[in-house]
Design a protein around this motif. Structure first.
Motif, short mmCIF file in Angstrom:
data_model
loop_
_atom_site.label_atom_id
_atom_site.label_comp_id
_atom_site.label_asym_id
_atom_site.label_seq_id
_atom_site.Cartn_x
_atom_site.Cartn_y
_atom_site.Cartn_z
N LEU A 24 0.83 -1.20 0.00
CA LEU A 24 0.00 0.00 0.00
C LEU A 24 0.87 1.26 0.00
N GLU A 25 1.92 1.27 0.81
CA GLU A 25 2.84 2.41 0.81
C GLU A 25 3.48 2.59 -0.55
N GLU A 26 3.84 1.48 -1.21
CA GLU A 26 4.44 1.56 -2.54
C GLU A 26 3.46 2.15 -3.54
N GLN A 27 2.21 1.72 -3.49
CA GLN A 27 1.21 2.23 -4.42
C GLN A 27 0.94 3.72 -4.18
N LEU A 28 0.80 4.11 -2.92
CA LEU A 28 0.56 5.52 -2.60
C LEU A 28 1.75 6.39 -2.99
N THR A 29 2.95 5.90 -2.72
CA THR A 29 4.15 6.63 -3.08
C THR A 29 4.25 6.80 -4.59
N SER A 30 3.98 5.74 -5.32
CA SER A 30 4.04 5.79 -6.78
C SER A 30 3.05 6.81 -7.33
N ALA A 31 1.83 6.81 -6.82
CA ALA A 31 0.81 7.76 -7.29
C ALA A 31 1.20 9.19 -6.94
N LEU A 32 1.74 9.41 -5.74
CA LEU A 32 2.16 10.75 -5.33
C LEU A 32 3.35 11.22 -6.16
N GLN A 33 4.29 10.33 -6.44
CA GLN A 33 5.44 10.72 -7.26
C GLN A 33 5.01 11.06 -8.68
N ALA A 34 4.09 10.27 -9.24
CA ALA A 34 3.58 10.56 -10.59
C ALA A 34 2.87 11.91 -10.61
N ALA A 35 2.07 12.18 -9.59
CA ALA A 35 1.38 13.47 -9.50
C ALA A 35 2.38 14.60 -9.37
N THR A 36 3.40 14.41 -8.57
CA THR A 36 4.43 15.43 -8.37
C THR A 36 5.14 15.73 -9.68
N ASP A 37 5.52 14.68 -10.41
CA ASP A 37 6.21 14.86 -11.69
C ASP A 37 5.33 15.62 -12.68
N LYS A 38 4.06 15.24 -12.77
CA LYS A 38 3.16 15.89 -13.71
C LYS A 38 2.95 17.36 -13.35
N ILE A 39 2.71 17.63 -12.08
CA ILE A 39 2.45 19.00 -11.65
C ILE A 39 3.71 19.85 -11.79
N THR A 40 4.87 19.28 -11.50
CA THR A 40 6.13 20.01 -11.67
C THR A 40 6.31 20.40 -13.14
N HIS A 41 6.04 19.46 -14.03
CA HIS A 41 6.18 19.70 -15.47
C HIS A 41 5.21 20.77 -15.97
#
Length: 89
Positions: A24-41
């Protein structure tokens, strides 16, 4: 580059949640990192509060609906990620 990590509070997990904590931590981290990358871009000068809201919305959209419904991150931590996007080092 911001690389957030989600860690669940083990004191608040029931036995089933504790058993599933790692994946669950891996899935949440992955989703947050993807969101962070998209929003940063896509960042175009929005204020920290708006970026914080976008982070939460984008992270939830990357999760299974049942997991997204229960995802309630620490707002202070989420804001720190947003601040890192708004004011990169």
């Amino acid at each position: 580059m911001v690389e957030p990590h989600v860690t669940l509070d083990t004191g608040s997990l029931n036995p089933v949640e504790e058993k599933l904590r790692g994946p669950l931590e891996e899935q949440l981290t992955s989703a947050l990192q993807a969101a962070t990358d998209k929003i940063t871009h896509e960042y175009a000068g929005e204020p920290v509060d708006a970026v914080t809201v976008k982070l939460l919305e984008q992270t939830r959209s990357g999760l299974h609906p049942d997991i997204a419904a229960g995802f309630a991150p620490d707002q202070g931590e989420l804001r720190r990620v947003a601040e890192a996007i708004v004011r990169p080092s």
